[in-house]
Write a protein that holds these residues in place. Structure first.
Motif, mmCIF file in Angstrom:
data_model
loop_
_atom_site.group_PDB
_atom_site.id
_atom_site.type_symbol
_atom_site.label_atom_id
_atom_site.label_comp_id
_atom_site.label_asym_id
_atom_site.label_seq_id
_atom_site.Cartn_x
_atom_site.Cartn_y
_atom_site.Cartn_z
ATOM 1 N N ARG A 54 5.332 3.926 1.420
ATOM 2 C CA ARG A 54 4.917 2.623 0.906
ATOM 3 C C ARG A 54 5.191 1.582 1.992
ATOM 4 O O ARG A 54 6.302 1.521 2.523
ATOM 5 C CB ARG A 54 5.682 2.264 -0.362
ATOM 6 C CG ARG A 54 5.235 0.931 -0.992
ATOM 7 C CD ARG A 54 6.084 0.579 -2.199
ATOM 8 N NE ARG A 54 5.656 -0.686 -2.818
ATOM 9 C CZ ARG A 54 6.338 -1.299 -3.783
ATOM 10 N NH1 ARG A 54 7.477 -0.771 -4.258
ATOM 11 N NH2 ARG A 54 5.899 -2.444 -4.292
ATOM 12 N N VAL A 55 4.172 0.811 2.313
ATOM 13 C CA VAL A 55 4.301 -0.234 3.326
ATOM 14 C C VAL A 55 3.945 -1.568 2.689
ATOM 15 O O VAL A 55 2.878 -1.710 2.064
ATOM 16 C CB VAL A 55 3.372 0.032 4.530
ATOM 17 C CG1 VAL A 55 3.449 -1.126 5.526
ATOM 18 C CG2 VAL A 55 3.752 1.337 5.219
ATOM 19 N N HIS B 150 9.080 -0.818 4.961
ATOM 20 C CA HIS B 150 8.466 0.502 5.137
ATOM 21 C C HIS B 150 9.398 1.555 4.546
ATOM 22 O O HIS B 150 10.534 1.715 4.986
ATOM 23 C CB HIS B 150 8.229 0.773 6.629
ATOM 24 C CG HIS B 150 7.323 1.934 6.904
ATOM 25 N ND1 HIS B 150 6.710 2.130 8.116
ATOM 26 C CD2 HIS B 150 6.902 2.965 6.116
ATOM 27 C CE1 HIS B 150 5.966 3.221 8.077
ATOM 28 N NE2 HIS B 150 6.087 3.742 6.873
ATOM 29 N N GLU B 151 8.908 2.248 3.531
ATOM 30 C CA GLU B 151 9.693 3.274 2.836
ATOM 31 C C GLU B 151 8.974 4.609 2.921
ATOM 32 O O GLU B 151 7.740 4.661 2.936
ATOM 33 C CB GLU B 151 9.875 2.888 1.367
ATOM 34 C CG GLU B 151 10.532 1.548 1.144
ATOM 35 C CD GLU B 151 10.380 1.092 -0.301
ATOM 36 O OE1 GLU B 151 9.263 0.676 -0.696
ATOM 37 O OE2 GLU B 151 11.382 1.167 -1.032
ATOM 38 N N ALA B 152 9.750 5.684 2.948
ATOM 39 C CA ALA B 152 9.156 7.019 3.008
ATOM 40 C C ALA B 152 10.040 8.023 2.298
ATOM 41 O O ALA B 152 11.271 7.893 2.268
ATOM 42 C CB ALA B 152 8.941 7.443 4.459
ATOM 43 N N ALA B 153 9.385 9.022 1.720
ATOM 44 C CA ALA B 153 10.071 10.187 1.160
ATOM 45 C C ALA B 153 9.334 11.420 1.657
ATOM 46 O O ALA B 153 8.106 11.481 1.599
ATOM 47 C CB ALA B 153 10.069 10.146 -0.361
ATOM 48 N N ALA C 151 0.827 -1.209 0.000
ATOM 49 C CA ALA C 151 0.000 0.000 0.000
ATOM 50 C C ALA C 151 0.856 1.251 0.000
ATOM 51 O O ALA C 151 1.894 1.309 0.673
ATOM 52 C CB ALA C 151 -0.915 -0.005 1.220
ATOM 53 N N GLU C 152 0.403 2.262 -0.738
ATOM 54 C CA GLU C 152 1.051 3.573 -0.756
ATOM 55 C C GLU C 152 0.193 4.578 -0.005
ATOM 56 O O GLU C 152 -1.046 4.514 -0.041
ATOM 57 C CB GLU C 152 1.282 4.038 -2.193
ATOM 58 C CG GLU C 152 2.305 3.222 -2.949
ATOM 59 C CD GLU C 152 2.656 3.843 -4.298
ATOM 60 O OE1 GLU C 152 2.465 5.071 -4.453
ATOM 61 O OE2 GLU C 152 3.114 3.101 -5.181
#
Length: 775
Positions: free
Chosen positions: A317-318, A333-336, A207-208
């Motif tokens: 994005r997870v 788990h990614e983040a910008a 999921a975003e």
């Protein structure tokens, strides 16, 4: 009744004396230590208008400054025409980069105690424009009205450079943070093999999430009143969360000795992170005062509150992988997040996932996108407001993919140890939060399928989420003075940003010394008082409270030694462990009838007072052996108009474990305020930019929407019993942030339960719901 004073006024007198108010004392509560629900002792001053804020202190011969802001997002000032403004009667000067007073040029002198890596903004430093709304001039006049009019007459010509303010279109240019700031923890290294586990998992979620920019809108706008005396000493009333931080920046930027600058903030009308860093009006007010050799006040308008810092726009994005029994196999788990071109503002966004849930395979990524905007700043629960939201919505999605109750899924993956650091928690009563919150909400009556509950034209949904935040303690110094008339005075350069610090710290001191609350005076909000950290991250109660408690213990020992020297009263052969301090007396534990009033001890030893100081330094060796955090379980009910897509949050239960609660009344107020903001974050708040202009457009309260009274319904707060002596010697943790964390996620999950439509971006507005738009 004994008179109780609060903060000092302009010349050290009591605030109510300065405003011609009659003496005020708190209710006669008797012993009012930790755990007692006591009304705010500063409440009367605030509701009657006698509490003075940064722009309200009367000053003789005061002149006023009004800021002129840039109309472009990036470029260079070619020419500033101030002739029309200077021609207005009553205008004293127009300051800009070509005529401001001398200031240090090196960026290190503008670094405050919470600054991120990079070049801090230096107002009127040069001709460069870095963001829309940047201050480019200051008009100073005899009255505010004259200055405001003259500011509209200043004409600025620019050379315009290309700008970039669209974060999502620049995600490919995201980069690793170039440095750190206070409170930031770098994402830990990958653990296990999460990508391989995700590729082979039985059940997955990918999921975003997107969160738009949010701006602070506290009731009190940022302001600085600089009072210059005949000796050139500057006394500054500033809207700040740290008086000593503001003094630090002013003295360094202008090359002034610290003794020549005093910063006071006895009352702060809300800040929520906007006052952690000194804002530009402070340095501009000092510039004008030094230039004109007069007292100056600069107050930002509501529109100008949108020209410095904000909660950064964030994409996430997870990816979750689970076995059919619900156990997590992988978390990715990614983040910008957006930052400025000049500073790498960072937050803890992704780390929360592994702290919340047990998992052997984890990978994180956190990057920044440089934009032509002012550097973002902390806003209540920075990082967690976004990061916990994403993982908690993803966990809800996973529960439906598994056909499992969302609360049951969280219990299955309950982390007894932090998965990131493989450390135990100092205390963790999250499971009890789940139990008590679910019972109070009636979660066991929740039907599993979406769109199962309806009343008239409204669909009803129930959702829940977990919340967490760091339990921080910093260094602080406190003084405690006991007077022969029975008064206890404690002092620290702490800040009360509306959280009830005056009351809570007074309670801690009263409880420690066994005194009625009305005999305790707590002085704060003055840079000349003993050292305090900035009031942020919900750290004050565990920091300043513990320092005051330790100072009171020193005071107890001094009083005990004096009592031992009084012949014939039963204390001659006592040890310190043999005595207690209760009801204003020192007494023997074994024989409570052997007692002396504390003030009589001083009188009999012919002492006017006893004064002590204590420097609290956190026991880092002990604290590093565990993860220190507060936890919550949030349950909410949402009603959705099926035709219009409008959403109402009609019921919230927040169960919180945050150590010993000093004052249940003010602590509940903090959590309720956090829940209200969580509702606001979920459904209303977003600052929208016109990227052609590089400018935030809804920079006023008519168009920047947040929750109002009609949007708020039943909120129930439960404090789960907890006592954490690792975080602080008095067992307390902060509650300022935890009330917000998880609320927006619980609302998102309730909306899905009501409608079957998954919304992953905030704010969650009717148009998104009707479109069925996830992001």
């Amino acid at each position: 009744m004994t008179r109780t004073t609060l903060p000092p006024g302009e010349d050290g007198r009591d605030w109510h004396a300065e405003s011609n108010q009659q003496p005020i004392a708190p209710p006669n509560t008797g012993r009012a230590g930790i755990g007692t629900a006591v009304p705010r002792i500063d409440g009367h001053a605030k509701v009657t208008g006698t509490a003075r804020y940064a722009a309200e202190h009367p000053v003789a011969d005061l002149c006023h400054g009004v800021v002129v802001n840039s109309t472009i997002a990036r470029g260079r000032i070619v020419r500033i025409d101030t002739s029309a403004a200077l021609a207005v009667e009553g205008v004293l000067d127009v300051l800009h980069h070509d005529n401001r007073p001398s200031m240090r040029s090196l960026r290190v002198f503008y670094k405050d105690m919470t600054a991120p890596a990079g070049i801090p903004f230096r107002p009127l430093h040069d001709a460069q424009v870095h963001s829309s709304g940047q201050p480019v001039a200051l008009v100073v006049a005899e009255t505010f009205e004259i200055a405001r009019h003259a500011a509209s007459l200043v004409h600025v010509e620019y050379e315009v450079y290309p700008h970039e303010t669209h974060m999502l279109s620049r995600r490919d240019a995201a980069h690793e943070p170039g440095g750190y700031k206070a409170g930031y923890s770098k994402p830990p290294k990958p653990k296990g093999n999460p990508d391989a586990v995700f590729a082979q998992a039985d059940v997955t979620v990918d999921a975003e999430f997107y969160a738009g920019a949010e701006h602070h809108n506290p009731l009190e706008m940022h302001a600085s009143t600089v009072i210059r005396d005949d000796r050139g000493h500057l006394t500054i009333y500033d809207k700040t969360q740290g008086s000593q931080n503001s003094r630090w920046v002013v003295s360094r930027a202008f090359g002034l000795p610290g003794r020549k600058v005093t910063v006071r903030n006895p009352f702060v009308g809300g800040a929520f992170g906007s006052g952690l860093r000194p804002q530009y009006q402070l340095l501009m007010a000092v510039m004008a005062s030094l230039q004109l050799k007069r007292s100056v006040r600069v107050v930002l308008t509501r529109q100008q509150m949108f020209t410095f810092g904000h909660r950064p726009e964030t994409w996430q994005r997870v990816r979750l992988a689970a076995s059919p029994d619900g156990r997590l196999g992988a978390i990715i788990h990614e983040a910008a997040a957006a930052t400025s071109r000049d500073e790498d503002y960072v937050e803890v966004v992704v780390n929360w996932s592994g702290q919340l849930y047990a998992c052997d395979n984890i990978r994180y990524s956190y990057k920044l996108v440089d934009l032509d905007q002012f550097t973002p700043i902390d806003m209540r629960a920075p990082g967690a407001a976004h990061g916990v939201h994403a993982i908690e919505v993803a966990m809800d999605e996973l529960s439906y993919a598994l056909g499992m109750d969302p609360l049951a899924l969280r219990k299955i993956n309950y982390a007894e140890r932090d998965s990131n650091k493989d450390l135990p928690f100092s205390t963790k009563q999250l499971m009890e939060c789940y139990e008590q919150g679910a019972r109070a909400f009636g979660w066991d009556r929740r039907p599993a399928a979406p769109r199962s509950m309806r009343e008239g034209h409204e669909l009803i949904g129930w959702g829940m989420a977990t919340g967490t935040w760091d339990a921080m303690q910093m260094a602080a110094r406190a003084s405690a003075t006991f007077h022969a008339d029975g008064r206890l005075e404690v002092a620290c350069a702490a800040t009360d940003i509306g959280t009830g610090t005056y009351t809570a710290i007074s309670q801690i001191a009263a409880g420690a010394m066994g005194l009625p609350l009305e005999q305790v005076v707590f002085r704060l909000g003055d840079s000349d008082l003993p050292f305090a950290p900035i009031e942020g991250g919900s750290s004050h109660i565990a920091t300043v409270g513990a320092a005051v408690d330790a100072a009171c213990e020193k005071l107890q020992r001094r009083l005990w030694r004096l009592a031992r020297g009084i012949a014939g009263h039963g204390f001659e052969d006592s040890a310190f462990e043999d005595v207690m301090f209760v009801d204003g007396h020192i007494a023997l534990r074994a024989r409570p009838d052997v007692a002396l009033p504390l003030h009589r001890v001083l009188q009999m030893r012919e002492r006017a007072n006893i004064a002590v100081r204590h420097m609290l330094v956190p026991d880092m060796l002990r604290q590093k052996k565990s993860v220190r955090a507060v936890h919550s379980a949030v349950f909410c009910e949402v009603r959705v108009d099926e035709t219009l897509g409008t959403m109402r949050v009609t019921r919230v239960v927040s169960a919180v474990a945050a150590g010993r609660i000093v004052n249940p009344l003010t602590a509940r107020s903090q959590v309720v305020g956090g829940v209200v903001w969580g509702i606001s974050q979920a459904l209303f708040e977003e600052t929208l930019a016109d990227h052609r202009l590089g400018r935030f457009m809804n920079h006023n309260l008519a168009e920047y929407h947040f929750a109002a009274n009609a949007d708020i319904h039943d909120i129930d707060v439960i404090f789960v019993e907890e006592d954490d002596r690792v975080v602080s010697r008095i067992g307390t943790k902060g509650v300022g942030e935890i009330g917000l964390v998880g609320v927006a996620a619980a609302i998102s999950n309730a909306i899905y339960h009501a409608t079957g439509v998954r919304l992953r971006s905030t704010p969650m507005t009717p148009d998104k719901l009707l479109r069925g738009s996830a992001v």
